[in-house]
Enzyme design. Structure first.
Site, PDB file in Angstrom:
ATOM      1  N   LYS A 168       0.911  -1.379   0.028  1.00 39.43           N
ATOM      2  CA  LYS A 168      -0.132   0.097   0.187  1.00 39.43           C
ATOM      3  C   LYS A 168       0.771   1.350   0.077  1.00 39.43           C
ATOM      4  CE  LYS A 168      -3.752   1.906   2.803  1.00 39.43           C
ATOM      5  NZ  LYS A 168      -4.746   1.792   3.774  1.00 39.43           N
ATOM      6  N   SER A 220      -9.759   1.720   3.105  1.00 39.11           N
ATOM      7  CA  SER A 220      -8.950   2.371   2.329  1.00 39.11           C
ATOM      8  C   SER A 220      -7.830   1.670   1.455  1.00 39.11           C
ATOM      9  CB  SER A 220      -8.001   3.665   3.228  1.00 39.11           C
ATOM     10  OG  SER A 220      -7.542   2.811   4.083  1.00 39.11           O
ATOM     11  N   SER A 258      -9.768  -0.654   7.452  1.00 47.04           N
ATOM     12  CA  SER A 258      -9.260  -0.621   6.165  1.00 47.04           C
ATOM     13  C   SER A 258      -8.663  -1.961   5.352  1.00 47.04           C
ATOM     14  CB  SER A 258      -8.196   0.631   6.150  1.00 47.04           C
ATOM     15  OG  SER A 258      -9.075   1.736   6.028  1.00 47.04           O
TER      16      SER A 258
END
Ligand code: ZN
Lengths: 490, 495
Positions: B79, B154, B178
């Site tokens: 990420k 997210s 997330s």
């Protein structure tokens, strides 16, 4: 006009702790390096970086807090104090808000020299740790204003010591600062170098006035930018008079005007209104979630207390109570700092005469240090050599009258007392030689003999001068005694 | 079966046996990315050359019998919120569009030490704020199961790249769900470890007291493998826990004896999609059939969890994001120098830089947080939220005296349409309903596929355990995966 008001002063002192590395990272705290060479992701607040507390900094803070008689709570935490400023890369300072690491202490001050006030206890509200901001450098040459920022200082551990508003004059404020500085140096937590910013002081000042309608307080003003103790004194004096003037003009009381920040301008000798960089009054403090609370047990605090060593206040009382020095002399010695005091003790214990040592140190050693602009660590005469000088004088090996000459020579030529005695050609004059010299001089000065016989003993004085010319080793005291004895027998 | 359809555990075996090379494997994933990611948009950046070079280096070392790390040769997606010296870390924000960190985050350093092939950086909601990955300043990520739908967020890119067969393993972060929520919506396994289990050093902070890094993968075994690689105490993170990390892969096949599953009364209230409810209830029945006892429990304060979260997380965010002011970090308004600090132009520079650099959701949360921490509001909001947080944690402490695992839905509904909640931040916040409590209480939680909706969208099952009980969590999750085969249901094609 000072009779009509009382000046109320509280001091906030920021002390840079003498750690090798910063409060939350491993960067060096050395002063004077090239800008931005002592930084890392943590102290410049690089995205993703995290602080880790420097244990040594906390220990030094704890030592200080104990030395200023603070209470140490079992639990303390870190809070973020938030404001925007270019020298604050994270957008917040890591400080301590509602649960500081120490609180409710005091520091005793006194000023025996001037005798202006009695020994007095100044309350200490709290002492807490925080990390320092960087330095903004504003370059306004070439007609354009450009700002540059040095982050070497960012993250340096600071202990903020906040006093109660217990100080009543600029002289008291100065005495408080001097005593605090002395204490910090004694316990070795800071070098207290004001030029390098290791010791910074802000003052909160206002006035209490007696009026027909009772007591009135003027609005509190915070004075910043004072770079010496002398500046603190001058700024407070200036500010008190200014506030009195303003009060007479406006009648404004505390609460009727917001707390103002003023900067001291040393050149003009005035305080000027300052736009504080921490302008917002709301710092949105909250506990720093990146750090864990710090716990301390009573045992740990007791350990720190036990390891403190002797503090200036108890040193002073020991010198007068146990060693018979006057409070004035004890004060002079202690206020010179730990190194000189160690010198004093070594000498005094070696020659076993505290009073004489005190006289030598306060009268001669301090004078030479001042003349030579040097420190006791670099002084030519070691503590043991001074002890030898004192012992030689007491033994009569060195006539009292020549001891100062010997001392000056030791200072100038870095030699010990035996060598000095030798080089000065000092040798004891034996009693028969002294008697012979007496007789000779009395015989050639009948007028003096007559004067003495008429009761003017001081007439012998001029013979002493002549005797010293003939033999510099003559002990004037003994010579005088002998002369008087011989005249009496005539 | 093609390489990219196999689990990381299987692939690692093939690599270790010399059946395949890392270059071959990495190339297969790069091909998948090439074929699919223009439609899915999971990756923000791929450096194929660097990945292949690294794979080749690992292959050479393997051939010459040199010692290799735990993940030797396996591609891992990261990420775009964890610092890595070899690439930018943008947090999907204009603010950090050009930020190239000079240091590695601890997680990235551990992956490199484990000889993982870092294949690319995945998309996310800006600064990890959001539940759909629509808040990325750079691109939309689509759910591989239905390209009209969001992958969740997210860590939307992190989940979508695994679901889309573009990476066998992926690293996400979880502040309020997330990792688990996008894993649930994309039909993969996603685990949020206990707070402090994985180092946060080098993770660009959203909400420091809630953020955790964790794995996303196809199977629980794969998640266990990645977790044991990145977990462990880190002296650079004061909140990191100094406890040993069990070897999760060594125990994952051992079923839990006498397992007690808790079902939370409040979790099956109004608003839960009937298909999701029945899939989760079926999953609980599977546990019963495996010998587990099921107990109804109550988490009375869980109804305050979302409200509590949306005070605490924005408060911390408002502070963590203060550093992006255009002076030291982040986008600076097109002015060249920092103005004189005493002039108004400094404030103007801050205002312009931050207005331009942050997206609307980030601004909304900064405003919320700054408000909650302001004098006069602090006690009513922030302090109150901290108190409720403590009560929520106590609820869990009580619950875990009676049960080993708590089973629940991950989300109330399967994946929503892109744009569906974009103008409705409050509904978007409620997407976190089942996941935020684990962050507030610091617990580990895992999301794993437990069925499909009638329209073919994955449904997730969430399991939560007490702090540091990741081993129980993984063994419990693995029991279910061995008894079912949802995880092996692969996408036939993108639709
Ligand atoms: Zn540093």
């Amino acid at each position: 006009m000072s009779d009509s008001y009382k000046t109320i002063i509280g001091l906030e002192v920021h002390v840079q702790l003498a750690t090798n590395s910063k409060l939350f990272c491993r960067c060096s705290t050395q002063f004077g390096a090239e800008p931005n060479t002592q930084t890392c992701p943590v102290c410049i607040g690089m995205p993703g970086s995290l602080p880790v507390m420097n244990r040594t900094a906390y220990q030094l803070a704890l030592k200080t807090a104990v030395a200023i008689n603070c209470e140490i709570p079992a639990f303390t935490k870190w809070d973020r104090k938030q404001y925007f400023y270019p020298d604050l890369p994270k957008g917040y300072q890591i400080s301590q808000f509602d649960l500081p690491m120490s609180a409710n202490g005091y520091l005793e001050i006194s000023d025996e020299k001037e005798g202006r006030f009695e020994p007095k206890r100044i309350g200490i509200t709290r002492a807490h740790l925080e990390d320092d901001a960087g330095k903004s450098i504003h370059d306004e040459v070439h007609g354009k204003a450009d700002s540059q920022i040095d982050l070497n200082r960012t993250g340096t551990p600071l202990l903020e010591i906040v006093s109660e508003p217990d100080l009543r004059s600029s002289a008291e404020a100065r005495a408080y600062l001097e005593e605090l500085k002395l204490l910090l140096e004694y316990i070795g937590v800071s070098d207290c170098n004001m030029q390098e910013g290791s010791l910074r002081c802000d003052a909160n000042v206002n006035l209490h006035l007696e009026t027909e309608n009772g007591k009135v307080a003027t609005p509190i003003v915070e004075i910043k930018n004072m770079n010496s103790f002398r500046a603190v004194e001058r700024a407070i004096d200036y500010e008190a008079e200014r506030q009195y003037r303003v009060w007479q003009e406006t009648g404004q009381r505390i609460g009727e005007a917001p707390k103002q920040t003023r900067g001291w301008d040393d050149a003009s000798g005035k305080t000027l209104p300052q736009r504080s960089k921490e302008e917002s009054s709301d710092y949105r403090y909250f506990p720093d979630p990146d750090l864990v609370p710090v716990l301390s047990t009573p045992e740990q605090v007791a350990e720190v207390r036990a390891a403190l060593g002797e503090l200036p206040a108890s040193c002073r009382s020991r010198l007068s109570a146990d060693h018979g020095l006057s409070p004035y002399d004890a004060n002079v010695l202690v206020n010179q700092g730990r190194a000189l005091l160690d010198y004093f003790f070594t000498t005094a214990k070696t020659c076993n005469d505290f009073k004489t040592t005190c006289n030598w140190v306060t009268q001669h050693v301090l004078r030479i240090l001042k003349e030579q602009e040097t420190t006791i660590e670099e002084f030519a005469v070691s503590a043991l050599q001074l002890a030898e000088l004192i012992t030689a004088t007491a033994d009569g090996q060195l006539p009292k009258s020549r001891s100062k000459d010997a001392f000056e020579m030791m200072c100038a030529e870095k030699i010990d007392v035996a060598t000095a005695i030798d080089r000065l050609g000092i040798e004891q004059v034996d009693e028969s030689a002294l008697v012979a010299l007496c007789q000779e001089l009395l015989a050639t000065n009948p007028k003096i003999v007559a004067d003495v016989q008429a009761g003017k003993q001081q007439a012998v004085g001029s013979l002493i001068g002549q005797a010293k010319k003939k033999n510099p080793n003559v002990d004037p005291g003994r010579f005088r005694e002998l002369c008087l004895e011989l005249v009496a027998k005539m | 079966m093609s390489l990219t359809e196999q689990s990381a555990t299987e692939l690692l075996q093939l690599l270790n046996q010399g059946e395949i090379s890392s270059v071959e494997l990495t190339q297969s994933y790069l091909d998948q990315i090439e074929a699919k990611d223009s439609q899915i948009g999971a990756f923000l950046r791929i450096d194929a050359k660097a990945a292949l070079a690294r794979a080749a280096d690992i292959d050479t070392r393997r051939q010459s019998g040199k010692p290799l790390g735990k993940l030797a040769g396996l591609p891992v997606a990261v990420k775009d919120v964890l610092c890595d010296t070899e690439t930018k870390t943008t947090c999907a924000s204009r603010m950090l569009e050009n930020f190239r960190p000079p240091y590695d985050s601890t997680v990235v350093a551990k992956l490199k030490a484990a000889d993982a092939v870092l294949i690319g950086r995945t998309n996310m909601d800006e600064f990890a704020m959001g539940g759909s990955t629509e808040n990325s300043a750079f691109q939309i990520t689509r759910n591989p199961w239905d390209l009209e739908r969001a992958p969740g967020g997210s860590s939307g890119g992190a989940a979508a790249c695994v679901a889309g067969g573009m990476a066998p393993l992926s690293i996400g972060t979880d502040t309020g769900g997330s990792i688990r929520q996008p894993a649930g919506l994309c039909g993969v396994v996603g685990l949020k470890p206990t707070y402090g289990r994985v180092s946060r050093y080098g993770l660009v902070a959203f909400a420091s007291s809630l953020d955790q890094v964790g794995p996303l993968a196809n199977t629980t075994e794969d998640a266990a493998l990645l977790l044991e690689t990145i977990a462990g105490h880190d002296p650079l993170d004061s909140t990191s826990l100094d406890v040993p990390v069990p070897e999760y892969t060594a125990t994952i096949n051992r079923p839990l004896e006498g397992l007690r599953i808790g079902v939370v009364r409040e979790h099956f209230a109004t608003g839960l999609d009937p298909e999701v409810e029945s899939a989760v209830r079926d999953a609980i029945k599977v546990y019963e059939s495996l010998g587990a006892t099921v107990k109804e429990i109550s988490l009375p304060h869980s109804k305050y969890a979302v409200a509590t979260y949306y005070v605490i997380a924005p408060s911390e965010a408002s502070s963590n994001l203060a550093r992006y002011d255009g002076v030291h970090f982040g986008h600076r308004h097109s002015q060249l120098s920092v103005p004189d600090p005493t002039s108004n132009s400094l404030v103007e520079m801050y205002r312009c830089s931050r207005s331009e650099g942050f997206g609307p959701e980030v601004k909304r949360r900064i405003m919320l947080g700054a408000y909650a921490l302001s004098a006069g509001y602090y006690d009513a909001y922030y302090l109150k939220a901290l108190k409720v947080r403590r009560l929520i944690r106590q609820d869990f402490d009580t619950a875990f005296e009676q049960v080993d695992l708590i089973a629940s839905p991950v989300t109330a509904e399967p994946a929503f349409k892109i744009g569906q909640l974009a103008d409705d931040p409050l509904s978007m916040y409620l997407v976190d309903l089942y996941t935020v409590s684990a962050n507030l209480a610091g617990l580990p939680g895992v999301s794993l596929p437990c069925g499909f909706s009638s329209s073919g969208l994955p449904i997730g099952l969430q399991l939560q355990a007490k702090p540091l009980a990741e081993e129980t969590l993984l063994r419990g999750a693995h029991m279910y995966q061995k008894a079912t085969d949802w995880q092996s249901r692969k996408l036939d094609q993108l639709k």
